[in-house]
Write an enzyme that holds these catalytic residues in place. Structure first.
Site, short mmCIF file in Angstrom:
data_model
loop_
_atom_site.label_atom_id
_atom_site.label_comp_id
_atom_site.label_asym_id
_atom_site.label_seq_id
_atom_site.Cartn_x
_atom_site.Cartn_y
_atom_site.Cartn_z
N GLY A 103 0.84 -1.21 0.10
CA GLY A 103 -0.02 -0.09 -0.03
C GLY A 103 0.90 1.32 -0.18
CG HIS A 127 3.61 1.28 -5.57
ND1 HIS A 127 3.83 2.15 -4.64
CD2 HIS A 127 4.19 0.03 -5.06
CE1 HIS A 127 4.23 1.63 -3.46
NE2 HIS A 127 4.50 0.41 -3.72
N GLY A 168 9.74 -3.93 -8.40
CA GLY A 168 10.43 -2.60 -8.57
C GLY A 168 12.04 -3.21 -8.28
NE ARG A 210 10.23 2.36 5.85
CZ ARG A 210 10.39 1.20 5.58
NH1 ARG A 210 10.47 0.97 4.05
NH2 ARG A 210 9.80 0.14 6.16
CG LEU A 219 -0.45 1.51 -3.90
CD1 LEU A 219 -1.62 1.04 -5.18
CD2 LEU A 219 0.61 0.69 -3.70
#
Ligand code: PAF
Length: 284
Positions: A31, A37, A148, A188, A33
């Site tokens: 999540g 993403h 990724g 983050r 996102l």
């Protein structure tokens, strides 16, 4: 876009799609996102009829309770982003649905892949990643899974998991996506306030220095030492590692950088926010 919360409902949807001859792509996420993403989802939708995005904050892969508890939860935004990027299904299981009543996970030993760099700095992290990805791969039963390259070592670990346990699944690594100032996109990043964000850009700068140096030299040891010294002088930056490696084996590289597997990697805490970044050396 359909949403499923149980393994049974997820499996039965995919069984139906496969029976109709559809290609199923899978983008596992925790999540929060962001455009990184979205690029994975968009890539998946180019080659797959169904694109499943899982949103599950996996408790067993965090090294600290605080990191887990402060991990951003943005489900409504995630559902919108996933749909706009091309997802046809979201899978949002509960912890109980995936783990039952026990969060105990088996230790994973893939040699260097699980023991150096991230494996060394984040003890047990890959045990949790492998445990949850194994459960997600079984539940979603996709033809292709997209990850990724930002999490380069995780990608290598997951390729190994697929090779050993999901032989029919193709694992596809997708390019890292950066913010306009060069910072690697990460869920983050929202925790980096103004000045810390400036400090965080040092990681990108170091990677560029290594990439430039690797064009003209076969020994980057002096540069790596200079970067370590510079990091020590920065009040809010705690460098965990900086190195040049082979992205298949995670062996350090010192003499040959001109292969597509040669990457510079870096990890640092910036004001307590842990960041990782990397860059392929043999490209423009
Ligand atoms: O990269 C992530 O977001 C997570 O580690 C993953 C692969 C979804 C497993 O929880």
């Amino acid at each position: 876009m359909n949403r499923y919360k149980t393994i049974e409902s997820m499996k039965s949807y995919i069984d139906g799609a496969r029976a109709e001859g559809k290609k199923v792509g899978f983008v596992p996420t925790m999540g929060a996102l962001h455009p990184g993403h979205a690029s994975l989802i968009a890539l998946a939708s180019e080659s797959c009829d169904e694109v499943v995005v899982s949103v599950f904050v996996n408790p067993t892969q965090f090294n600290s309770k605080e990191d887990f508890e402060t991990y951003p939860l943005t489900l409504q935004g995630d559902l919108n982003l996933a749909r706009l990027a091309g997802a046809t299904v979201v899978f949002t299981p509960t912890v109980e649905a995936l783990y039952g009543t026990s969060l105990a996970v088996k230790p994973v030993d893939y040699g260097r892949l699980t023991s150096v760099y991230e494996g060394q700095k984040r003890k047990g992290h890959f045990d949790g990643v492998v445990a949850v990805v194994r459960k997600l791969f079984s539940a979603v039963n996709a033809h292709r899974a997209f990850f990724g390259e930002k999490d380069l070592q995780q990608l290598a670990v997951i390729r190994r998991l697929a090779q050993e346990e999901f032989a029919d699944l193709e694992v596809i690594g997708c390019p890292l996506v950066r913010e306009s100032d060069g910072l690697a996109m990460s869920s983050r990043n929202v925790r980096l306030s103004g000045l810390l964000r400036q400090d965080a850009l040092a990681l990108y700068d170091w990677l560029n220095q290594i990439k430039n140096a690797a064009r003209g030299t076969t020994d980057v040891s002096a540069l790596l030492a200079a970067i370590e010294a510079e990091a020590k002088s920065m009040a809010h930056v705690e460098l965990e590692y900086v190195d040049v490696i082979n992205a298949k084996t995670f062996d350090p590289l010192r003499k040959t950088f001109n292969t597509e597997d040669a990457f510079a990697i870096v990890a640092a805490q910036v004001g307590g926010v842990r960041l990782i970044d990397n860059c392929r050396l043999a490209c423009s």
